[in-house]
Design a protein around this motif. Structure first.
Motif, PDB file in Angstrom:
ATOM      1  N   LEU A  42       1.169  -1.093   0.094  1.00  0.00           N
ATOM      2  CA  LEU A  42       0.427  -0.112   0.178  1.00  0.00           C
ATOM      3  C   LEU A  42       1.345   0.963   0.109  1.00  0.00           C
ATOM      4  O   LEU A  42       1.803   1.020   0.501  1.00  0.00           O
ATOM      5  N   LYS A  43       0.334   2.284  -0.571  1.00  0.00           N
ATOM      6  CA  LYS A  43       1.122   3.396  -0.784  1.00  0.00           C
ATOM      7  C   LYS A  43       0.412   5.093   0.495  1.00  0.00           C
ATOM      8  O   LYS A  43      -1.049   3.990   0.829  1.00  0.00           O
ATOM      9  N   PRO A  44       1.184   5.678   0.275  1.00  0.00           N
ATOM     10  CA  PRO A  44       0.559   6.833   1.529  1.00  0.00           C
ATOM     11  C   PRO A  44      -1.361   7.149   0.639  1.00  0.00           C
ATOM     12  O   PRO A  44      -1.754   7.556   1.055  1.00  0.00           O
ATOM     13  N   GLN A  51      -6.203  15.207   7.386  1.00  0.00           N
ATOM     14  CA  GLN A  51      -4.686  15.300   7.762  1.00  0.00           C
ATOM     15  C   GLN A  51      -4.026  14.988   6.172  1.00  0.00           C
ATOM     16  O   GLN A  51      -4.224  13.429   5.597  1.00  0.00           O
ATOM     17  N   ALA A  52      -3.361  15.741   5.932  1.00  0.00           N
ATOM     18  CA  ALA A  52      -2.117  14.960   4.776  1.00  0.00           C
ATOM     19  C   ALA A  52      -1.301  14.313   5.492  1.00  0.00           C
ATOM     20  O   ALA A  52      -0.484  14.095   6.501  1.00  0.00           O
ATOM     21  N   VAL A  53      -0.457  13.270   4.504  1.00  0.00           N
ATOM     22  CA  VAL A  53      -0.050  11.868   5.238  1.00  0.00           C
ATOM     23  C   VAL A  53       1.334  12.976   4.795  1.00  0.00           C
ATOM     24  O   VAL A  53       1.644  12.311   3.745  1.00  0.00           O
ATOM     25  N   GLU A  54       1.795  13.539   5.440  1.00  0.00           N
ATOM     26  CA  GLU A  54       3.383  14.166   5.123  1.00  0.00           C
ATOM     27  C   GLU A  54       4.745  13.246   5.459  1.00  0.00           C
ATOM     28  O   GLU A  54       5.727  13.135   5.094  1.00  0.00           O
ATOM     29  N   VAL A  55       4.578  11.992   6.388  1.00  0.00           N
ATOM     30  CA  VAL A  55       5.245  11.097   6.314  1.00  0.00           C
ATOM     31  C   VAL A  55       5.137   9.551   6.297  1.00  0.00           C
ATOM     32  O   VAL A  55       3.883   9.361   6.433  1.00  0.00           O
ATOM     33  N   PHE A  56       5.160   8.574   5.061  1.00  0.00           N
ATOM     34  CA  PHE A  56       5.092   7.100   5.499  1.00  0.00           C
ATOM     35  C   PHE A  56       6.626   6.624   5.361  1.00  0.00           C
ATOM     36  O   PHE A  56       7.309   7.086   4.037  1.00  0.00           O
ATOM     37  N   ASP A  57       5.972   5.349   5.290  1.00  0.00           N
ATOM     38  CA  ASP A  57       7.002   4.445   5.927  1.00  0.00           C
ATOM     39  C   ASP A  57       6.486   2.549   5.304  1.00  0.00           C
ATOM     40  O   ASP A  57       5.264   2.633   6.300  1.00  0.00           O
ATOM     41  N   TYR A 102       2.582  -0.963   7.963  1.00  0.00           N
ATOM     42  CA  TYR A 102       3.032   0.440   7.681  1.00  0.00           C
ATOM     43  C   TYR A 102       3.501   1.761   9.220  1.00  0.00           C
ATOM     44  O   TYR A 102       2.387   1.368  10.150  1.00  0.00           O
ATOM     45  N   LEU A 103       4.310   2.545   8.339  1.00  0.00           N
ATOM     46  CA  LEU A 103       4.028   3.286   9.293  1.00  0.00           C
ATOM     47  C   LEU A 103       3.556   4.879   8.868  1.00  0.00           C
ATOM     48  O   LEU A 103       4.535   5.209   8.111  1.00  0.00           O
ATOM     49  N   ALA A 104       2.870   5.520   9.535  1.00  0.00           N
ATOM     50  CA  ALA A 104       2.033   7.725   8.846  1.00  0.00           C
ATOM     51  C   ALA A 104       2.234   8.267   9.857  1.00  0.00           C
ATOM     52  O   ALA A 104       2.564   7.984  10.870  1.00  0.00           O
TER      53      ALA A 104
END
Length: 326
Positions: A53-55, A67-73, A282-284
């Motif tokens: 999956l993607k942000p 909210q905007a997903v500013e960080v994603f791993d 996932y880490l968002a």
């Protein structure tokens, strides 16, 4: 999968490295307002973890506002794992279980860190802080097992106190591209207290901690015809028989986005599977909206965006339901 909010989200490592301001306190302030959310996506009814999956496949709502997903791993980030060992159950010092518990250390990678906390009926002890020192961790686990072996009566474990201690071990550390997990090994028979649970959840949310559990119970064949089992909270794993039971740990894992794997007493945990499921998440991250004050408790909802839901209608998202701004 595609759909929903499309953001040029940075990896957490890249984002933190890029924090810079003319004012030396600016970067620290920006990092403090960064809210990290650990997310697990499972496919129902198999319980299979959904990768890739993607942000833009996620939506995060803060008190109802997107909210905007500013960080994603989505990578298998290093683990910071606090192992909370219940020393009130006699099963902990069976030879087969103690040997398997020491084997848990072997499933960790060199970049992972592990701490050990023991919880008994009257005391909580930090046997090892977060460390890469595998020998120290093994010695701490052995100390927890000796602690149980020397006790005649276990009583009920101090679960809330132990989890607050786990939050303290994580607290004060700057955001990092690491997963913060408290893994509780228990028979899940701690005394319940609604006020203590709320205080504990607040501490866990403030420290960005996800709580997971390995629960071992002695289930009599007379009461249950099921074979040895592994059960996750949420969609069951393949070929899993659900044994209907819950305990004090269940609502905490639910609120923090974790899961519980349940085993019969005759089985030892599959630590490869346990650690693998902790890692494949996932880490968002997003910044708390303007006006949110330090110490304020905020409700959040993590869900799949429309396109991702259409592509995987049976997917279930598990993530924490609140955060507390430091």
């Amino acid at each position: 999968m595609r759909g929903g909010f499309r953001a040029a989200a940075l990896s957490l490592t890249t984002f933190l490295a890029a924090l810079s301001c003319a004012n030396p306190t600016c970067a620290a302030s920006s990092a403090e307002r960064l809210v990290l959310v650990d997310i697990q996506v499972l496919q129902s009814p198999s319980g299979r973890i959904v990768p890739g999956l993607k942000p833009e496949d996620f939506e995060i709502l803060d008190s109802g506002r997107r909210q905007a997903v500013e960080v994603f791993d989505a990578e298998m980030a290093p683990l910071d794992l606090v192992l909370v060992v219940d020393t009130t159950g006699w099963w902990l010092w069976r030879g087969v279980f103690s040997r398997s518990l020491l084997a848990l250390v072997g499933e960790l990678r060199p970049v992972d860190r592990l701490a050990v906390v023991s919880m008994a009926g009257k005391v909580v002890s930090v046997l090892a802080p977060l460390t890469n020192d595998r020998l120290r961790v093994r010695q701490a686990i052995a100390a927890a097992l000796r602690e149980r072996a020397g006790r005649k009566k276990g009583g009920n474990p101090l679960l809330y106190d132990a989890l607050r201690q786990a939050a303290v071990l994580f607290g004060g550390q700057p955001p990092a591209a690491r997963r913060r997990i408290a893994l509780v090994l228990t028979h899940n028979r701690a005394d319940h207290s609604a006020p203590k649970m709320e205080t504990t959840l607040r501490a866990l949310h403030a420290a960005h901690v996800t709580v997971a559990g390995v629960v071992t119970r002695d289930v009599s064949p007379r009461l249950s015809p099921y074979p040895p089992i592994i059960i996750s909270e949420g969609p069951p794993l393949p070929s899993v028989n659900i044994l209907p039971e819950s305990g004090t740990l269940d609502p905490i894992t639910e609120e923090t986005g974790g899961e519980i794997l349940r085993y019969k007493l005759s089985e030892t945990p599959d630590w490869f599977e346990v650690v693998g499921r902790l890692r494949r998440r996932y880490l968002a991250g997003f910044h708390a909206p303007p006006g949110v004050q330090s110490g304020e408790v905020r409700d959040i909802l993590v869900r799949l965006a429309d396109g991702a839901r259409r592509a995987c209608p049976d997917c279930v998202v598990r993530a924490r339901s609140r955060y507390v701004l430091p």
